[in-house]
Design a protein around this motif. Sequence first.
Motif, PDB file in Angstrom:
ATOM      1  N   ALA A  26      -0.570 -49.885 -11.960  1.00  0.00           N
ATOM      2  CA  ALA A  26       0.385 -49.937 -13.067  1.00  0.00           C
ATOM      3  C   ALA A  26      -0.293 -50.087 -14.427  1.00  0.00           C
ATOM      4  N   GLU A  27      -1.313 -50.926 -14.502  1.00  0.00           N
ATOM      5  CA  GLU A  27      -1.898 -51.266 -15.798  1.00  0.00           C
ATOM      6  C   GLU A  27      -3.108 -50.427 -16.184  1.00  0.00           C
ATOM      7  N   ILE A  28      -3.861 -49.929 -15.211  1.00  0.00           N
ATOM      8  CA  ILE A  28      -5.098 -49.211 -15.520  1.00  0.00           C
ATOM      9  C   ILE A  28      -4.965 -47.714 -15.218  1.00  0.00           C
ATOM     10  N   LEU A  29      -4.569 -47.398 -14.000  1.00  0.00           N
ATOM     11  CA  LEU A  29      -4.560 -46.001 -13.564  1.00  0.00           C
ATOM     12  C   LEU A  29      -3.328 -45.235 -14.041  1.00  0.00           C
ATOM     13  N   LYS A  30      -2.205 -45.907 -14.102  1.00  0.00           N
ATOM     14  CA  LYS A  30      -0.925 -45.328 -14.538  1.00  0.00           C
ATOM     15  C   LYS A  30      -0.627 -44.048 -13.765  1.00  0.00           C
ATOM     16  N   ARG A  31      -0.417 -42.949 -14.453  1.00  0.00           N
ATOM     17  CA  ARG A  31      -0.013 -41.696 -13.794  1.00  0.00           C
ATOM     18  C   ARG A  31      -1.149 -41.015 -13.020  1.00  0.00           C
ATOM     19  N   THR A  32      -2.377 -41.504 -13.176  1.00  0.00           N
ATOM     20  CA  THR A  32      -3.477 -40.887 -12.430  1.00  0.00           C
ATOM     21  C   THR A  32      -3.588 -41.447 -11.009  1.00  0.00           C
ATOM     22  N   ALA A  33      -2.814 -42.490 -10.697  1.00  0.00           N
ATOM     23  CA  ALA A  33      -2.797 -43.048  -9.336  1.00  0.00           C
ATOM     24  C   ALA A  33      -1.921 -42.176  -8.450  1.00  0.00           C
ATOM     25  N   CYS A  34      -2.369 -41.917  -7.256  1.00  0.00           N
ATOM     26  CA  CYS A  34      -1.596 -41.141  -6.289  1.00  0.00           C
ATOM     27  C   CYS A  34      -0.279 -41.855  -6.002  1.00  0.00           C
ATOM     28  N   GLY A  35       0.819 -41.161  -6.196  1.00  0.00           N
ATOM     29  CA  GLY A  35       2.141 -41.748  -5.974  1.00  0.00           C
ATOM     30  C   GLY A  35       2.363 -42.171  -4.533  1.00  0.00           C
ATOM     31  N   ASN A  36       1.838 -41.401  -3.591  1.00  0.00           N
ATOM     32  CA  ASN A  36       1.997 -41.752  -2.188  1.00  0.00           C
ATOM     33  C   ASN A  36       1.217 -43.020  -1.839  1.00  0.00           C
ATOM     34  N   CYS A  37       0.025 -43.175  -2.434  1.00  0.00           N
ATOM     35  CA  CYS A  37      -0.767 -44.393  -2.209  1.00  0.00           C
ATOM     36  C   CYS A  37      -0.041 -45.605  -2.789  1.00  0.00           C
TER      37      CYS A  37
END
Length: 100
Positions: free
Chosen positions: A79-90
């Motif tokens: 939420a705070e660092i990766l935001k939209r670059t985090a895999c949604g499924n993960c």
Amino acid sequence: MDNYNPKQLYTWYKHENTEEWHLFKTVLNPKKLSTGEIRLFCTRIEEESVCEQMDFSDAASDRLSKVCVREDGARMQAAEILKRTACGNCVATLYSTQEY
């Protein structure tokens, strides 16, 4: 939930081609150094990310500074660092394993 494990640790790794961050299950393993000192090292449990869409062989050298974090820490990193670059499924797996 049956698969909830409060001691489970996680580490985010970036996919070298898509630059999307994927979550891997990890553990802290003690290792004795040549000095006799014992250090804990973060080690992956599986070769595939929790969403099963990334194999570790596709990981870039990029890694967050905090590794082997608990579930709540992995959620905060997303939420705070990766935001939209985090895999949604993960990210979804982090919320689907939480007990209420």
